[in-house]
Design a protein around this motif. Structure first.
Motif, PDB file in Angstrom:
ATOM      1  N   GLY A  43       0.812  -1.207   0.000  1.00 30.25           N
ATOM      2  CA  GLY A  43       0.000   0.000   0.000  1.00 30.25           C
ATOM      3  C   GLY A  43       0.847   1.259   0.000  1.00 30.25           C
ATOM      4  O   GLY A  43       0.476   2.269  -0.595  1.00 30.25           O
ATOM      5  N   GLU A  44       2.014   1.195   0.652  1.00 26.34           N
ATOM      6  CA  GLU A  44       2.934   2.333   0.642  1.00 26.34           C
ATOM      7  C   GLU A  44       3.472   2.587  -0.762  1.00 26.34           C
ATOM      8  O   GLU A  44       3.579   3.730  -1.193  1.00 26.34           O
ATOM      9  CB  GLU A  44       4.103   2.087   1.594  1.00 26.34           C
ATOM     10  CG  GLU A  44       3.743   2.176   3.051  1.00 26.34           C
ATOM     11  CD  GLU A  44       4.892   1.770   3.952  1.00 26.34           C
ATOM     12  OE1 GLU A  44       6.048   1.644   3.464  1.00 26.34           O
ATOM     13  OE2 GLU A  44       4.648   1.573   5.151  1.00 26.34           O
ATOM     14  N   LYS A  45       3.797   1.520  -1.464  1.00 28.10           N
ATOM     15  CA  LYS A  45       4.320   1.667  -2.829  1.00 28.10           C
ATOM     16  C   LYS A  45       3.288   2.297  -3.750  1.00 28.10           C
ATOM     17  O   LYS A  45       3.629   3.074  -4.630  1.00 28.10           O
ATOM     18  CB  LYS A  45       4.748   0.308  -3.374  1.00 28.10           C
ATOM     19  CG  LYS A  45       5.994  -0.238  -2.733  1.00 28.10           C
ATOM     20  CD  LYS A  45       6.362  -1.571  -3.331  1.00 28.10           C
ATOM     21  CE  LYS A  45       7.563  -2.161  -2.632  1.00 28.10           C
ATOM     22  NZ  LYS A  45       7.905  -3.484  -3.147  1.00 28.10           N
ATOM     23  N   SER A  46       2.035   1.955  -3.577  1.00 25.53           N
ATOM     24  CA  SER A  46       0.984   2.504  -4.441  1.00 25.53           C
ATOM     25  C   SER A  46       0.391   3.791  -3.867  1.00 25.53           C
ATOM     26  O   SER A  46      -0.522   4.358  -4.437  1.00 25.53           O
ATOM     27  CB  SER A  46      -0.131   1.472  -4.632  1.00 25.53           C
ATOM     28  OG  SER A  46      -0.822   1.277  -3.416  1.00 25.53           O
ATOM     29  N   ARG A  47       0.892   4.220  -2.712  1.00 28.63           N
ATOM     30  CA  ARG A  47       0.438   5.426  -2.015  1.00 28.63           C
ATOM     31  C   ARG A  47      -1.001   5.298  -1.495  1.00 28.63           C
ATOM     32  O   ARG A  47      -1.627   6.290  -1.159  1.00 28.63           O
ATOM     33  CB  ARG A  47       0.579   6.655  -2.915  1.00 28.63           C
ATOM     34  CG  ARG A  47       2.003   6.919  -3.302  1.00 28.63           C
ATOM     35  CD  ARG A  47       2.126   8.236  -4.019  1.00 28.63           C
ATOM     36  NE  ARG A  47       3.513   8.420  -4.405  1.00 28.63           N
ATOM     37  CZ  ARG A  47       3.884   8.686  -5.626  1.00 28.63           C
ATOM     38  NH1 ARG A  47       3.002   8.811  -6.572  1.00 28.63           N
ATOM     39  NH2 ARG A  47       5.156   8.853  -5.908  1.00 28.63           N
ATOM     40  N   MET A  48      -1.525   4.094  -1.448  1.00 27.31           N
ATOM     41  CA  MET A  48      -2.879   3.876  -0.949  1.00 27.31           C
ATOM     42  C   MET A  48      -2.971   4.254   0.530  1.00 27.31           C
ATOM     43  O   MET A  48      -3.995   4.737   0.989  1.00 27.31           O
ATOM     44  CB  MET A  48      -3.279   2.408  -1.154  1.00 27.31           C
ATOM     45  CG  MET A  48      -4.729   2.140  -0.874  1.00 27.31           C
ATOM     46  SD  MET A  48      -5.364   0.539  -1.443  1.00 27.31           S
ATOM     47  CE  MET A  48      -3.996  -0.539  -1.508  1.00 27.31           C
ATOM     48  N   ASN A  49      -1.890   4.065   1.255  1.00 24.31           N
ATOM     49  CA  ASN A  49      -1.884   4.368   2.691  1.00 24.31           C
ATOM     50  C   ASN A  49      -2.039   5.854   2.982  1.00 24.31           C
ATOM     51  O   ASN A  49      -2.373   6.237   4.087  1.00 24.31           O
ATOM     52  CB  ASN A  49      -0.582   3.883   3.327  1.00 24.31           C
ATOM     53  CG  ASN A  49      -0.460   2.385   3.298  1.00 24.31           C
ATOM     54  OD1 ASN A  49      -1.353   1.689   2.847  1.00 24.31           O
ATOM     55  ND2 ASN A  49       0.662   1.886   3.754  1.00 24.31           N
ATOM     56  N   SER A 102      -8.548   2.583   5.705  1.00 27.80           N
ATOM     57  CA  SER A 102      -7.676   1.936   6.681  1.00 27.80           C
ATOM     58  C   SER A 102      -7.489   0.488   6.232  1.00 27.80           C
ATOM     59  O   SER A 102      -8.239  -0.019   5.407  1.00 27.80           O
ATOM     60  CB  SER A 102      -8.308   1.979   8.071  1.00 27.80           C
ATOM     61  OG  SER A 102      -9.477   1.192   8.106  1.00 27.80           O
ATOM     62  N   TYR A 103      -6.502  -0.149   6.780  1.00 27.98           N
ATOM     63  CA  TYR A 103      -6.230  -1.545   6.410  1.00 27.98           C
ATOM     64  C   TYR A 103      -7.471  -2.412   6.587  1.00 27.98           C
ATOM     65  O   TYR A 103      -7.747  -3.279   5.766  1.00 27.98           O
ATOM     66  CB  TYR A 103      -5.077  -2.098   7.242  1.00 27.98           C
ATOM     67  CG  TYR A 103      -4.868  -3.565   7.000  1.00 27.98           C
ATOM     68  CD1 TYR A 103      -4.163  -4.004   5.892  1.00 27.98           C
ATOM     69  CD2 TYR A 103      -5.402  -4.523   7.862  1.00 27.98           C
ATOM     70  CE1 TYR A 103      -3.988  -5.353   5.639  1.00 27.98           C
ATOM     71  CE2 TYR A 103      -5.222  -5.871   7.629  1.00 27.98           C
ATOM     72  CZ  TYR A 103      -4.524  -6.276   6.513  1.00 27.98           C
ATOM     73  OH  TYR A 103      -4.364  -7.613   6.259  1.00 27.98           O
ATOM     74  N   GLU A 104      -8.222  -2.161   7.628  1.00 25.22           N
ATOM     75  CA  GLU A 104      -9.415  -2.969   7.904  1.00 25.22           C
ATOM     76  C   GLU A 104     -10.447  -2.860   6.779  1.00 25.22           C
ATOM     77  O   GLU A 104     -11.258  -3.758   6.587  1.00 25.22           O
ATOM     78  CB  GLU A 104     -10.040  -2.560   9.240  1.00 25.22           C
ATOM     79  CG  GLU A 104      -9.240  -2.994  10.453  1.00 25.22           C
ATOM     80  CD  GLU A 104      -7.928  -2.239  10.633  1.00 25.22           C
ATOM     81  OE1 GLU A 104      -7.808  -1.088  10.163  1.00 25.22           O
ATOM     82  OE2 GLU A 104      -7.002  -2.818  11.235  1.00 25.22           O
ATOM     83  N   ASN A 105     -10.430  -1.750   6.032  1.00 26.85           N
ATOM     84  CA  ASN A 105     -11.374  -1.574   4.919  1.00 26.85           C
ATOM     85  C   ASN A 105     -10.984  -2.363   3.686  1.00 26.85           C
ATOM     86  O   ASN A 105     -11.841  -2.886   2.991  1.00 26.85           O
ATOM     87  CB  ASN A 105     -11.484  -0.097   4.533  1.00 26.85           C
ATOM     88  CG  ASN A 105     -12.172   0.717   5.588  1.00 26.85           C
ATOM     89  OD1 ASN A 105     -12.875   0.196   6.442  1.00 26.85           O
ATOM     90  ND2 ASN A 105     -11.950   2.012   5.559  1.00 26.85           N
TER      91      ASN A 105
END
Length: 116
Positions: free
Chosen positions: A36-42, A48-51
């Motif tokens: 998620g960091e690589k794709s900037r999703m974070n 949130s991760y839970e989603n």
């Protein structure tokens, strides 16, 4: 034959990923967050991760990845050959094809950019 190979590759990836999520949930959470960091999703505060994390390696995930990979088989562009008539979505949400935008003998110019 290419679709069958993609089906086998993606299915194996999903089975292994799902198995690892069950056996090592914390390690897989760290791995997915790193992706998620690589794709900037974070960086999106609404997610949130839970989603989205638990959706990885699900049956819907398998279907989506297969659909995208199979579609990409059709979108091969080769020098000197006609451009692929790829599906695009307008700003209004309408799905059409790239070559629908050609008018008369005018060249079609694509401008790629980012608003971030």
């Amino acid at each position: 034959l290419q679709k069958i190979l993609i089906l086998l590759q993606v299915t194996l990836s999903v089975v292994v990923g799902k198995t690892l999520m069950v056996l090592f949930p914390n390690a897989m959470k760290r791995y997915i967050l790193k992706m998620g960091e690589k794709s900037r999703m974070n960086r999106n505060p609404k997610f949130s991760y839970e989603n989205w994390g638990p959706t990885f390696f699900s049956f819907k995930y398998l279907q989506f990845v297969l659909k995208v990979k199979w579609k990409r088989l059709e979108d091969e562009a080769c020098e000197g050959q006609p451009a692929p008539n790829t599906q695009v979505v307008t700003l209004g949400g309408e799905v059409c094809h790239l070559l629908d935008f050609i008018k008369d003998n005018r060249p079609l110019i694509l401008n790629f950019g980012s608003c971030t």
